[in-house]
Structures are given as C-alpha cells and as structure tokens.
Design a protein around this motif. Structure first.
Motif, PDB file in Angstrom:
ATOM      1  N   SER B  30       0.837  -1.188   0.000  1.00 31.13           N
ATOM      2  CA  SER B  30       0.000   0.000   0.000  1.00 31.13           C
ATOM      3  C   SER B  30       0.878   1.247   0.000  1.00 31.13           C
ATOM      4  O   SER B  30       0.718   2.147   0.792  1.00 31.13           O
ATOM      5  N   SER B  50      -9.191  -7.703  -1.096  1.00 31.18           N
ATOM      6  CA  SER B  50      -9.574  -7.486   0.300  1.00 31.18           C
ATOM      7  C   SER B  50     -10.748  -6.533   0.439  1.00 31.18           C
ATOM      8  O   SER B  50     -11.085  -6.126   1.520  1.00 31.18           O
ATOM      9  N   LYS B  51     -11.370  -6.209  -0.674  1.00 25.96           N
ATOM     10  CA  LYS B  51     -12.501  -5.275  -0.612  1.00 25.96           C
ATOM     11  C   LYS B  51     -13.562  -5.747   0.390  1.00 25.96           C
ATOM     12  O   LYS B  51     -14.045  -4.987   1.208  1.00 25.96           O
ATOM     13  N   GLN B  54     -12.846  -5.271   4.087  1.00 21.28           N
ATOM     14  CA  GLN B  54     -12.863  -3.935   4.675  1.00 21.28           C
ATOM     15  C   GLN B  54     -14.212  -3.265   4.648  1.00 21.28           C
ATOM     16  O   GLN B  54     -14.490  -2.399   5.457  1.00 21.28           O
ATOM     17  N   ALA B  55     -15.025  -3.609   3.666  1.00 20.90           N
ATOM     18  CA  ALA B  55     -16.267  -2.855   3.495  1.00 20.90           C
ATOM     19  C   ALA B  55     -17.177  -3.030   4.689  1.00 20.90           C
ATOM     20  O   ALA B  55     -17.507  -4.143   5.078  1.00 20.90           O
ATOM     21  N   LEU B  56     -17.578  -1.933   5.296  1.00 17.89           N
ATOM     22  CA  LEU B  56     -18.445  -1.981   6.459  1.00 17.89           C
ATOM     23  C   LEU B  56     -19.847  -1.578   6.044  1.00 17.89           C
ATOM     24  O   LEU B  56     -20.035  -0.580   5.366  1.00 17.89           O
ATOM     25  N   ASP B  58     -23.408   0.026   6.067  1.00 19.79           N
ATOM     26  CA  ASP B  58     -23.876   1.331   6.498  1.00 19.79           C
ATOM     27  C   ASP B  58     -25.104   1.243   7.396  1.00 19.79           C
ATOM     28  O   ASP B  58     -25.550   2.236   7.939  1.00 19.79           O
ATOM     29  N   ALA B 418     -14.266   7.064   8.880  1.00 18.37           N
ATOM     30  CA  ALA B 418     -14.762   6.149   7.854  1.00 18.37           C
ATOM     31  C   ALA B 418     -14.603   4.684   8.268  1.00 18.37           C
ATOM     32  O   ALA B 418     -15.420   3.837   7.923  1.00 18.37           O
ATOM     33  N   SER B 419     -13.584   4.393   9.067  1.00 14.43           N
ATOM     34  CA  SER B 419     -13.327   3.000   9.405  1.00 14.43           C
ATOM     35  C   SER B 419     -13.923   2.575  10.752  1.00 14.43           C
ATOM     36  O   SER B 419     -13.642   1.488  11.239  1.00 14.43           O
ATOM     37  N   THR B 483     -12.425  -1.347  10.769  1.00 19.09           N
ATOM     38  CA  THR B 483     -11.350  -1.984  10.002  1.00 19.09           C
ATOM     39  C   THR B 483     -10.048  -1.628  10.696  1.00 19.09           C
ATOM     40  O   THR B 483      -9.811  -0.476  11.022  1.00 19.09           O
ATOM     41  N   LYS B 487      -6.503  -4.522   5.746  1.00 16.99           N
ATOM     42  CA  LYS B 487      -6.582  -5.970   5.543  1.00 16.99           C
ATOM     43  C   LYS B 487      -7.616  -6.695   6.398  1.00 16.99           C
ATOM     44  O   LYS B 487      -7.905  -7.854   6.160  1.00 16.99           O
TER      45      LYS B 487
END
Lengths: 181, 674
Positions: B30, B50-51, B54-56, B58, B418-419, B483, B487
C-alpha cells in the motif's frame, strides 16, 4: 481410527505442499489507492470554466460516493495540490449538495440511481468519474475500467465538452475515447 | 485424535507464523502512489481481493453477508448449509431432509421467529410460522449474496422477523450470461446436476433459465440403523431483467419444483407400544412467480411495486396441505430535505389453505383464507454532517388472528471516522399466531398405562387457541464495526432480548375418560397459550482477515444465554457457544483450497415425551474443499463435509421424526461454463 488419522495427515501434508510450492503473485497495489490517485491526476489535468469556481476560491471539492474502503483511499488525496488550488475531499453518504462539487467520484451506487444522477447534473461543470460502463454510457465523463488487473481510463469527450470542461491532451493520449449510448 | 489435533494446531498456529514473515511485505504494497504520474498509474497492477474484508455495512443493524464466493468456496450445496457461515444463526440438521434454523435462540424445526425471503418473496409459511426448508432451493451458482440480519428487522420487513431476517438475493440475469453445466456426486450427496443458460434478448433485456436436480442419501439413527430419510428433488426456473426506460426496471422470475422425501415417523397409537413407526414417501411440489417494477423518479426518489404468487403442496401420512399466497407490495423512498430520507410502504397479502384430515392431525376449518394488511414508515435524520444519524420508524399491520400490531424501532448510528461505525437500537417486534396454533388438533403422543395413570393410556392432544396473542419482543442492540488496517475488519454486536407472551401449552385441563370396554383411555387436552416469558442476551463477533492476497480468514463466535420462565428446561435451549473458522487459500493461480472448522456447544431440544428436554451434545466438525481450474471455463472440485466423525447428532425434532445423526460426506463436482 487409523484410516481417520491417515486422512488427516494426508490433508495436512497436502496443505503444506500446496502452500510451500505456491507461485508467488506479482506485488499488487490496492485498487482504490490507484483509483484515488487517478482521480487526483484527472483533477490536475482538467480545466473548469470560470463560472464553476468562485473567483477567490482556492479549493477544488472532490466529492466521494462510496463505502469506507473508497473513503479511506481518497483520504490520502485530501489537501493535495491541484495547480494553485488545494483538493478537499468530501464524503457524500446520501447525495447531498452535489452542486458544490467540482469532481464527483461515484462508487457503489445502484445502476438506476447512477443514470438519474448523471442526467440531473448532465451540463453542470462537475467532472464525473465512475467505475462501471453505465457511467460513460449515460453522459458521465470518466470511467475507470479494471481490465486484467490494470485500470483503463475511458473518457466521454462529448460529455466534458457539453459541461464546458477541458481535459488535457496528456490524459486523452492514454485514455480510450467513448460515446454516450 | 492426533490427526484432529494436528490439523487444528496447524490452522491456529500457522497464521501467526506466516503473518510475521509476510505482513511486512504485504503492507509495503500500500505504498504511496499519489506521487506517480498518470502514465505510470495506468500500468500499476491492482488487486481488489480485500474489498470484502474492509467494506463496512452502512446499516444500523447486525448484518452479515454470505457472498457468492463464500458459497462456492465453502462447498455447501444448499441454503441451510450456507447459513452455517453466519454468526448468531443456529443451523441444526435434523436428518437428511430437515433443518432447524433460528437466530439468537429459540430453535426448532418449527422455529418461528426468523423471516426468510427469496428475491423479495416470503417463504415463511403461516401454516406453522416457520420455513419448510426442504422446499426452498435456488441455483447456488446464481446467488449474488445472502444477507443475514440478526435482531428485529421488523420496521422494513413486517411481522415475524423477531429474531432475524434472511434475504436470499439472486444475480441480475445480465450477470449470468452463457451456459453453466454442473454435475457431481458422492456419499451423502448421491448425485446432483444443473444446467443454466442466460441470453441477451434485447438492447437492455437479459434472461436466464435453469433446471437442477438432487438426490441425497439417508443417514443413520443413533443405534446405527438406516434412518430411511433419503430424498430427491427437481427444480426449474427463470429470471428476466429488462430496463424498459431510463427510469424503469422490470424483473420477472419464477420457479417450479417437486420432491420425494422418504421419512419414518413415530405415530402415536392407543395400544402397546403406543406408537407405530410409519415409513413413507412424502410428496412436495410447488411453483411461484414474482414480478417487480422499479421506477426511479430522480437520484433521490424511487418506488418499487412488487407482486408475487406462491403455491405449495405437501402430502404425508399424518397430514397434507396446499397453500396459495398472493402478495402485493409497494415501497417508496425519497429525500425529504438535505437531512432526511424517508421510506414508506404498503403491503397486502392473501393466503388460502386447504388441509387434509387424518386420525392424528385435524385443522378446523380445514380450509381458510387469511388477509394481512400492513404499512410502514421510516425516517432517517442526519443530526451531524456525515457523522451521526437517527432513524425512527414503525410497522403497522392488521391480521385476522390478533388484529392491529405496531412495531416501532429507534436507531442511532455514529461514524466518527470512515473506518469506525457504532450503532445502537431499541425495537419492538411480534410473532403473530400461525394457522396451526389457532385451529389445529394434534394427537401428539400416548403416555403408556402405569399406576399413575390408573392403568390406562393417556392420549395427549394439543389444541389450537383462537384467542392466542402474538409473542412479543423488546430488543436492545449495540454494535461496533471497524477496520484495523486495509486488511482486516471486525464486527461486534451485543443484544438483550426481552420476550413476553411466549407460546406454551396449558396442562391444567382435567383428563376425561373415553373409549369403550375394555379399551378405555384418558383424554388429556393441552391448550396452546401465551404463558411463558423470558429473556436472552449475548454477543456475536465476526472477523475477516485478508492475511495475504492468497490467504484469507473468516472467523466468528457467538455467545447466547437463555432464560425462559419454563421452570427449568422444557422448551429447549440453543447452544451457548458457537464458533466458525474458515481459512481460504489460493496456493496456485488456478487452485482454491478451503478449510472450515465449526464448533457448536451443548444444546437441548424440546421433548414432548418427557418432562425434560433432550440433550444434544456439543460437536466439532470440519469441511474441506479443493478446486482446480485446468481451463478458464472448467472447474473440478472435491469437497468433504463433516469430516471429523462418522456421524454426529445436531437436533431431535419435537415430535414424530425419529432421531437421526448426520453423516460424513465426500463429493466431487465438475462445472463447465460455455
């Protein structure tokens, strides 16, 4: 029991062998890190009409529609220089204040919403960047198309012209030119 | 045991070893590319593996998504088996053809607090408030994702989503073009195959059709006898997706199926030994069609109008049923102003049934049509720009059993970064009475003659109650998602569920002397009522770690504590501990190797034949899958299921079905795309 143990040792060794003999993948960078960097570059190589920017404004608003993965990647671009201006990254969770954006990055929206959104901002001086063919099919300006692990830039020149935006020849040289449907 | 141990050790220890040696190199991936110019950027090799990690989500709710890739790589062959991947969901296979599935407790083959939708069509039957899992199938390759929402999803989904909602969503036919032929077979999965073909029919019109068939082998009883529960099923279906205009999207889909299910039921009688084992073949069949029109007014306003018709028939020795359901649903969402998003909807459902009558089961009246009117509204208000949201909503419904029911919910979601996402909610949900609970009479069992029963057998009959009220729940939930880095992600949810008016049966009815000389017996009627209450609490953790591009971990753990006012252990309790660990490897470009270890703690199941519940011991099991793609369009795979034991027990059904243990299975599969 002997058979059972045999089975598990077989599995165990199979796993070890497969893992130790695995071919090493080429080092790859996260998709959205690259897409965010591309959006920054596209902003640098785009000229907005004077009407799109307030006279004293030193900020380019890059609005991002997308999940936390996309947001995290674009965070790296916040406060970067775009010519004499500074890029300001703004997250839009519910399509608010779209008119204040100079660049709009569209990720993760449903197809029907994308089509309506693009038709609503069609002639406005907003550089629209998306990541599926629908975007350029329906009067969006740029599509970042991932093909065999690389990102190809598709540009809809008619759409940029109608909005009064000019994208530098340097970008057009490496982009694929496409038209609306 | 050594084999078992070394494998577990391998699965547990190896990640840390590999991590320490590889994490440094992966992290350097990265690197800062913002300095690169645009000509270089188009040549950078990118990865999006790894999308998902990580995607949380909403949504201020406990959501877990099972993706198409998860389904494929786990080797599961049915929806119930796929649901084992979700935290907080208890999947217990009763025998080869029956499953007991619930979320956050109260499991049973008549588990009644989990709503299940397939592409918007409810497959929760009002006959007994539950799901006939043997009838619910989809082409697993065409599933886009399965959303598992624990907790009361009542506001948007209506009654009976008390402990959770399962949304099975199939792919848009635009994404299933061309042919797919699969075939396979093995030990428990004796044989299966499918053929799907998708085609572009017009400018923006796509369609697909499929047929599939399966044959599953019988399992064994705890004493080692054949359980006589083998079955087969054939199904076909289609889906059409058409963009009529830039603003209108039409989807039409349907399925038709038939199945033959072998079973042995213990049917109660009044003579020694007071039950008869009846071996038979149950017949199931059905069809359904769903059509959905989505109109988009603008980027912030859209409505969907959905219609479906569903018919099923089931016929077995002790009962038969045919049911027709018609449903019309309208939903509209729009932006009220810059801070508020509003969604409202209306739904009408008519369900008509026809029951057969036998010596053991009778439903009075035998045929009945029931109407359900419902509506909902929900307002999402942004209190602080892109940081704090407050959601308030309620569902209102009117049903023919209990009249009006209101189900409000309030939720708060805070996204400090955001995370990181933190949410909390309070909701009320109800489970409305089923047709059976209102109108049934079942000869449940016969208590053998003994001195306590004045040397006469006791015929125990469960009777429905037309004045039964809805079971009610007030649920409190708290969730945190984050996240760690690019990863890994973690999702933690804690809940406290407060139930009232839970269903039970009133035993205080005086037995009557019946029969003729010399065959006298005592008739004991039990009336279904709402006299239980209770609470459950617990938490669920789900973690995903994309350790390397070619190595991914999915792990979850669920804890559940159950306190029912049943004066001990009558109703049965779901397992207190449940864990699942999946390790997915891509050792070579064209090879997938997956391990899946599951632990399910001690549980009990309602026992109608004694005053204490059946004990279901804990179990640990392992699934494995190895797949190889010798060619882009061809995949060969071998999967092993429940590998750690020859047989293990997961559940015992409340009545009639003989206890059955789940067998180890191995199958091979070929998938060819053309």
């Amino acid at each position: 029991m002997l058979i059972k143990n045999g089975l598990f040792y077989t599995v165990f060794y199979l796993a070890i062998i497969l893992l130790s003999s695995r071919a090493v993948f080429a080092d790859a960078t996260q998709e959205y890190t690259v897409k965010a960097a591309m959006a920054l570059n596209l902003a640098r190589f785009t000229d907005w009409p004077d009407s799109a920017l307030k006279a004293d404004d030193s900020v380019i608003n890059l609005c991002v529609l997308g999940d936390n993965v996309v947001q995290d990647a674009f965070l790296q671009m916040d406060q970067k220089k775009v010519g004499h201006r500074t890029l300001s990254v703004i997250y839009l969770s519910r399509l608010r204040n779209v008119d204040d954006c100079q660049v709009l990055y569209i990720s993760g929206l449903e197809k029907n919403i994308i089509i309506q959104l693009l038709s609503e901002i069609k002639h406005k001086p907003i550089l629209t960047i998306g990541e599926e063919r629908t975007v350029v099919d329906y009067d969006g300006m740029v599509n970042l198309d991932t093909l065999s692990g690389k990102i190809n830039i598709q540009i809809n020149l008619d759409a940029t012209k109608q909005a009064g935006l000019t994208i530098s020849a340097r970008v057009l040289k490496i982009a694929t030119l496409v038209k609306s449907k | 045991m050594n084999g078992k141990l070394s494998l577990i050790l391998f699965l547990c220890v190896s990640p840390s070893v590999w991590a320490s040696s590889h994490l440094a190199t992966t992290e350097s991936g990265s690197d800062d590319v913002s300095g690169l110019n645009i000509e270089d950027l188009v040549n950078v090799q990118v990865t999006s593996v790894s999308k998902k990690a990580q995607a949380l989500s909403d949504a201020p709710a406990a959501i877990f998504v099972i993706s198409n890739d998860d389904i494929k790589r786990s080797g599961v062959t049915s929806v119930p088996e796929a649901l084992r991947m979700a935290p907080g969901v208890e999947v217990a296979r009763i025998n080869s053809n029956k499953w007991a599935i619930s979320a956050r407790g109260s499991n049973g083959s008549f588990a009644n607090k989990l709503l299940v939708l397939i592409d918007g069509r409810s497959v929760y039957t009002p006959a007994f408030s539950g799901v006939y899992w043997d009838s619910q199938d989809v082409l697993m390759d065409d599933v886009e994702r399965i959303e598992v929402i624990r907790g009361p999803g009542a506001t948007l989904w209506g009654a009976n989503a008390v402990n959770g909602v399962i949304n099975i969503i199939t792919k848009n036919s635009e994404h299933t073009q061309g042919g797919l032929l699969t075939a396979g077979g093995g030990t428990t999965e004796t044989g299966f195959g499918s053929l799907r073909y998708g085609k572009k029919l017009g400018d923006d019109t796509y369609a697909r059709a499929y047929v599939k068939g399966l044959q599953r082998d019988e399992f064994k009883t705890p004493t080692g006898l054949d359980a006589g529960d083998a079955w087969n099923k054939q199904q076909g279906g289609f889906r059409l997706d058409s963009r009529l205009t830039d603003q209108d999207q039409l989807t039409v889909l349907g399925d038709i199926y038939r199945g033959r299910i072998n079973q042995t039921q213990l049917v109660p009688t009044l003579a020694m030994p007071y039950y008869d084992p009846v071996a038979e073949t149950q017949k199931i069949s059905g069809w359904n069609v769903t059509s959905k029109l989505q109109h988009t007014f603008s980027s912030t306003s859209a409505y969907t109008l959905q219609f479906y018709y569903d018919r099923y028939s089931r016929s077995e020795y002790i009962q038969s049923e045919t049911r027709d359901t018609l449903d019309v649903d309208f939903q509209h969402n729009f932006k009220l102003n810059e801070r508020q998003n509003f969604i409202w909807g209306l739904d009408y459902r008519y369900s008509h049934d026809d029951f057969g009558t036998s010596t053991w089961v009778s439903v009075t009246p035998s045929s009945r049509g029931v109407q359900l009117f419902s509506g909902f509204l929900q307002d999402e208000i942004m209190l602080i720009d892109e940081t704090l949201w407050f959601t308030l909503g309620s569902k209102f419904e009117h049903n023919d059993y209990t009249g009006f029911e209101g189900q409000p919910t309030a939720k708060l979601m805070w996204t400090p970064a955001a995370s990181h996402k933190l949410w909390a909610s309070v909701s009320r949900a109800v489970r409305t009475p089923s047709r059976a609970e209102s109108n049934v009479s079942i000869h449940q069992l016969t208590v053998p003659a003994s001195p306590q029963t004045v040397n006469m057998p006791v015929k125990v009959t469960i009777n429905g109650n037309q004045n039964l009220q809805s079971e009610a729940l007030i649920a409190y939930e708290l969730g945190y998602r984050f996240t760690f880095n690019s990863k890994a992600s973690l999702d933690v949810t804690a809940f406290y569920n407060d139930y009232s008016k839970l269903r039970g049966a009133n035993h205080n009815v005086t037995p009557q002397l019946q029969g003729t000389y010399p065959n006298y017996y005592l008739q004991q009627n039990l009336i279904i009522d709402n006299h239980y209450s209770g609470n459950t609490y617990g938490f669920e953790m789900a973690a995903i770690w994309q350790m390397m591009d070619w190595w991914r971990w999915d792990a979850n753990y669920s804890f559940l504590e159950t306190n029912y006012s049943d004066g001990g252990n009558i109703l049965g309790t779901s397992p207190k501990h449940k864990a699942s660990v999946r390790a997915g490897f891509i050792p070579m470009q064209d090879v997938n190797l997956d391990f899946w270890l599951r632990y399910v703690g001690d549980a009990t199941a309602l026992n109608t034949k004694a005053s204490v519940a059946y004990a279901i011991p804990h179990y640990l099991t392992l699934d494995m899958r190895l797949a190889w793609k010798p060619h882009e369009s061809l995949e060969l795979s071998v999967a092993g299921q429940n590998l750690l034991d020859d047989y293990h027990l997961e559940y015992i059904e409340e009545n009639f079905v003989i206890p059955t243990e789940i067998a180890r299975g191995v199958y091979g599969k070929v998938a060819w795309q053309f």
